[in-house]
Scaffold this motif. Structure first.
Motif, PDB file in Angstrom:
ATOM      1  N   PRO A   1     -39.918 -55.767 -30.607  1.00 51.59           N
ATOM      2  CA  PRO A   1     -40.732 -55.126 -31.651  1.00 51.59           C
ATOM      3  C   PRO A   1     -41.248 -56.097 -32.714  1.00 51.59           C
ATOM      4  O   PRO A   1     -42.194 -55.780 -33.421  1.00 51.59           O
ATOM      5  N   ARG A   2     -40.664 -57.271 -32.825  1.00 51.03           N
ATOM      6  CA  ARG A   2     -40.979 -58.150 -33.955  1.00 51.03           C
ATOM      7  C   ARG A   2     -41.800 -59.387 -33.580  1.00 51.03           C
ATOM      8  O   ARG A   2     -42.423 -59.989 -34.447  1.00 51.03           O
ATOM      9  N   VAL A   3     -41.733 -59.789 -32.328  1.00 53.56           N
ATOM     10  CA  VAL A   3     -42.413 -61.017 -31.906  1.00 53.56           C
ATOM     11  C   VAL A   3     -43.558 -60.643 -30.964  1.00 53.56           C
ATOM     12  O   VAL A   3     -43.347 -59.913 -29.988  1.00 53.56           O
ATOM     13  N   PRO A   4     -44.766 -61.117 -31.220  1.00 52.32           N
ATOM     14  CA  PRO A   4     -45.905 -60.778 -30.341  1.00 52.32           C
ATOM     15  C   PRO A   4     -45.654 -61.221 -28.906  1.00 52.32           C
ATOM     16  O   PRO A   4     -44.980 -62.225 -28.647  1.00 52.32           O
ATOM     17  N   LEU A   5     -46.221 -60.482 -27.970  1.00 51.78           N
ATOM     18  CA  LEU A   5     -46.020 -60.766 -26.555  1.00 51.78           C
ATOM     19  C   LEU A   5     -46.429 -62.195 -26.207  1.00 51.78           C
ATOM     20  O   LEU A   5     -45.714 -62.886 -25.470  1.00 51.78           O
ATOM     21  N   ALA A   6     -47.544 -62.642 -26.735  1.00 50.48           N
ATOM     22  CA  ALA A   6     -48.021 -63.982 -26.392  1.00 50.48           C
ATOM     23  C   ALA A   6     -47.000 -65.042 -26.790  1.00 50.48           C
ATOM     24  O   ALA A   6     -46.845 -66.060 -26.105  1.00 50.48           O
TER      25      ALA A   6
ATOM     26  N   GLN B   1     -43.829 -64.888 -24.520  1.00 52.64           N
ATOM     27  CA  GLN B   1     -44.058 -65.449 -23.195  1.00 52.64           C
ATOM     28  C   GLN B   1     -43.965 -66.973 -23.157  1.00 52.64           C
ATOM     29  O   GLN B   1     -44.013 -67.565 -22.086  1.00 52.64           O
ATOM     30  N   TRP B   2     -43.853 -67.598 -24.330  1.00 50.65           N
ATOM     31  CA  TRP B   2     -43.556 -69.030 -24.327  1.00 50.65           C
ATOM     32  C   TRP B   2     -42.197 -69.301 -23.677  1.00 50.65           C
ATOM     33  O   TRP B   2     -41.977 -70.358 -23.113  1.00 50.65           O
ATOM     34  N   VAL B   3     -41.302 -68.358 -23.811  1.00 51.28           N
ATOM     35  CA  VAL B   3     -39.938 -68.531 -23.291  1.00 51.28           C
ATOM     36  C   VAL B   3     -39.933 -68.144 -21.816  1.00 51.28           C
ATOM     37  O   VAL B   3     -40.268 -67.012 -21.459  1.00 51.28           O
ATOM     38  N   ARG B   4     -39.539 -69.067 -20.954  1.00 50.53           N
ATOM     39  CA  ARG B   4     -39.575 -68.824 -19.512  1.00 50.53           C
ATOM     40  C   ARG B   4     -38.181 -68.685 -18.892  1.00 50.53           C
ATOM     41  O   ARG B   4     -38.071 -68.354 -17.719  1.00 50.53           O
ATOM     42  N   HIS B   5     -37.151 -68.948 -19.660  1.00 52.63           N
ATOM     43  CA  HIS B   5     -35.787 -68.883 -19.119  1.00 52.63           C
ATOM     44  C   HIS B   5     -34.911 -68.119 -20.105  1.00 52.63           C
ATOM     45  O   HIS B   5     -34.908 -68.410 -21.306  1.00 52.63           O
ATOM     46  N   HIS B   6     -34.146 -67.169 -19.593  1.00 53.49           N
ATOM     47  CA  HIS B   6     -33.378 -66.271 -20.458  1.00 53.49           C
ATOM     48  C   HIS B   6     -31.916 -66.175 -20.005  1.00 53.49           C
ATOM     49  O   HIS B   6     -31.618 -66.263 -18.813  1.00 53.49           O
TER      50      HIS B   6
ATOM     51  N   ALA C   1     -40.479 -57.769 -18.012  1.00 60.86           N
ATOM     52  CA  ALA C   1     -41.794 -57.271 -18.429  1.00 60.86           C
ATOM     53  C   ALA C   1     -42.603 -58.351 -19.160  1.00 60.86           C
ATOM     54  O   ALA C   1     -43.833 -58.415 -19.049  1.00 60.86           O
ATOM     55  N   ASP C   2     -41.890 -59.217 -19.885  1.00 72.72           N
ATOM     56  CA  ASP C   2     -42.574 -60.298 -20.600  1.00 72.72           C
ATOM     57  C   ASP C   2     -42.970 -61.433 -19.675  1.00 72.72           C
ATOM     58  O   ASP C   2     -43.831 -62.246 -20.022  1.00 72.72           O
ATOM     59  N   GLY C   3     -42.308 -61.525 -18.522  1.00 67.03           N
ATOM     60  CA  GLY C   3     -42.539 -62.628 -17.600  1.00 67.03           C
ATOM     61  C   GLY C   3     -41.482 -63.711 -17.807  1.00 67.03           C
ATOM     62  O   GLY C   3     -41.269 -64.163 -18.934  1.00 67.03           O
TER      63      GLY C   3
END
Length: 399
Positions: A64-69, A72-77, A107-109
């Protein structure tokens, strides 16, 4: 859940994974992607470092707080799967929170997801012998841990790449983090209690997700800015010779009469291959007698002392009767519900090595608290016949 691993990274177990623990607002970027690495000629993926995001409540706090774009910088979770939250009651699982967390990242990729399987241990599974640290200690029944790991892999294998086993087990019940700050992540003794959890988790996960990568938890055991300090556990944990906690005694109980024996096969000193076998004792006793023993060169004789009493320490007297007529007396304490090994051929509690009649020895063991005593012996007789044998003592001399 999404499709099979979006960009599966099939890495060796020795892969060094670095996940950045950040605040809610700080997102970590990938240092080197797969295509970049190959373009740079670095195809040995075991040498990769992966920088990713470890964020709790990603779906409710980050999304809710960080824009999707920007997300999506983050690729590993990295996603925590807390056993006590997933299985609050035995065999009754609640995956809703973890489904939500993983689905939000998908969903974010994402290029990879690591699950951290960790404590708190469910209340019903805790082992009370660990006292006030039982919430983060091995469970009473390790089969419950195996089942939990199996269920996690069965559910999330299609979308997960890595499984880390336990959060920072190096911060155990006697680590500097506990002594200095009162913080612990593993309520057991990491040197002796962690490896079974890691091995069982590996087996359970690989059964359900053969291509998943199982990663050892962080074993750093001290707080020090020098990265080379506090790393000795990495070697010790997987040292089959010097790792502590490998000497064991056994008590077998049955509702109906049975016969129990213990075969043992060995490569003693990485040189002498053989095996031996012994029946168990039907009860502990105060006195044990051993007529045979030898500490001449090429012979290694031991006493194994088991104190099964749950509360009392056994003060044990060891009398050595040597072939030259001399008698040597030693004493040692054996703690409650523990085992002690005495090297008779050693100079401490034993008589040392002697290439004469002094090395031919019989032994009497006495304890006010009843114990069990046996005498393993390993040898290379005449430099030709290598082997070993084992014997329980007699509880009394006879005519």
């Amino acid at each position: 859940m999404g499709g099979r691993k979006s960009s599966a990274l099939f890495l060796a177990l020795t892969l060094c994974l670095t996940f950045l623990l950040t605040s809610t607002w700080n997102l970590a970027l990938v240092v080197l992607g797969r295509g970049e690495a190959e373009a740079a000629g670095e195809r040995n993926v075991a040498d990769w470092y992966i920088l990713g995001l470890d964020a709790r409540d990603y779906a409710s706090r980050i999304v809710p707080r960080v824009p999707l774009a920007e997300r999506q910088w983050v690729r590993h979770h990295k996603v925590l799967v807390v056993w006590g939250k997933a299985e609050p009651q035995q065999d009754r699982f609640n995956w809703s929170y973890f489904d939500q967390e993983i689905n939000a990242r998908l969903a974010d990729g994402t290029d990879s997801i690591m699950l951290l399987l960790t404590a708190a241990v469910p209340v019903w599974a805790r082992d009370p012998s660990y006292g006030d640290k039982a919430d983060k200690a091995p469970p009473r029944d390790l089969r419950d841990w195996y089942d939990f790991c199996s269920r996690v892999a069965e559910r999330y294998a299609p979308v997960v790449d890595f499984y880390e086993i336990w959060n920072e087990p190096g911060w155990d019940r006697d680590s500097s983090a506990w002594y200095n700050y009162g913080v612990y992540h593993f309520g057991g003794q990491v040197e002796t209690d962690y490896l079974p959890l890691l091995q069982l988790a590996y087996q359970a996960i690989k059964e359900k997700d053969p291509t998943g990568i199982v990663v050892c938890g962080d074993l750093q055991c001290i707080n020090d800015p020098d990265p080379d300090r506090g790393t000795e556990l990495y070697g010790l944990l997987f040292d089959d010779v010097n790792r502590p906690g490998q000497d064991v005694s056994v008590k077998v109980e049955a509702a109906k009469p049975i016969v129990a024996e213990r075969p043992m096969y060995f490569r003693y000193n990485s040189t002498w291959d053989d095996g031996h076998d012994s029946l168990g004792a039907t009860a502990p006793a105060s006195d044990w007698y051993f007529a045979e023993g030898c500490t001449r060169p090429g012979f290694h004789t031991y006493l194994c002392l088991q104190n099964p009493d749950p509360t009392l320490t056994a003060a044990v007297d060891i009398d050595y009767y040597c072939g030259d007529g001399s008698k040597i007396e030693k004493t040692v304490d054996v703690g409650p519900q523990s085992r002690l090994t005495v090297a008779v051929h050693g100079d401490g509690l034993g008589i040392g090595v002697h290439d004469d009649a002094h090395g031919d020895v019989s032994i009497k063991v006495h304890s006010g608290v009843p114990i069990v005593a046996e005498r393993p012996m390993y040898f290379n007789y005449a430099g030709m016949w290598a082997g070993g044998h084992d014997s329980l003592g007699a509880t009394a001399p006879a005519s």
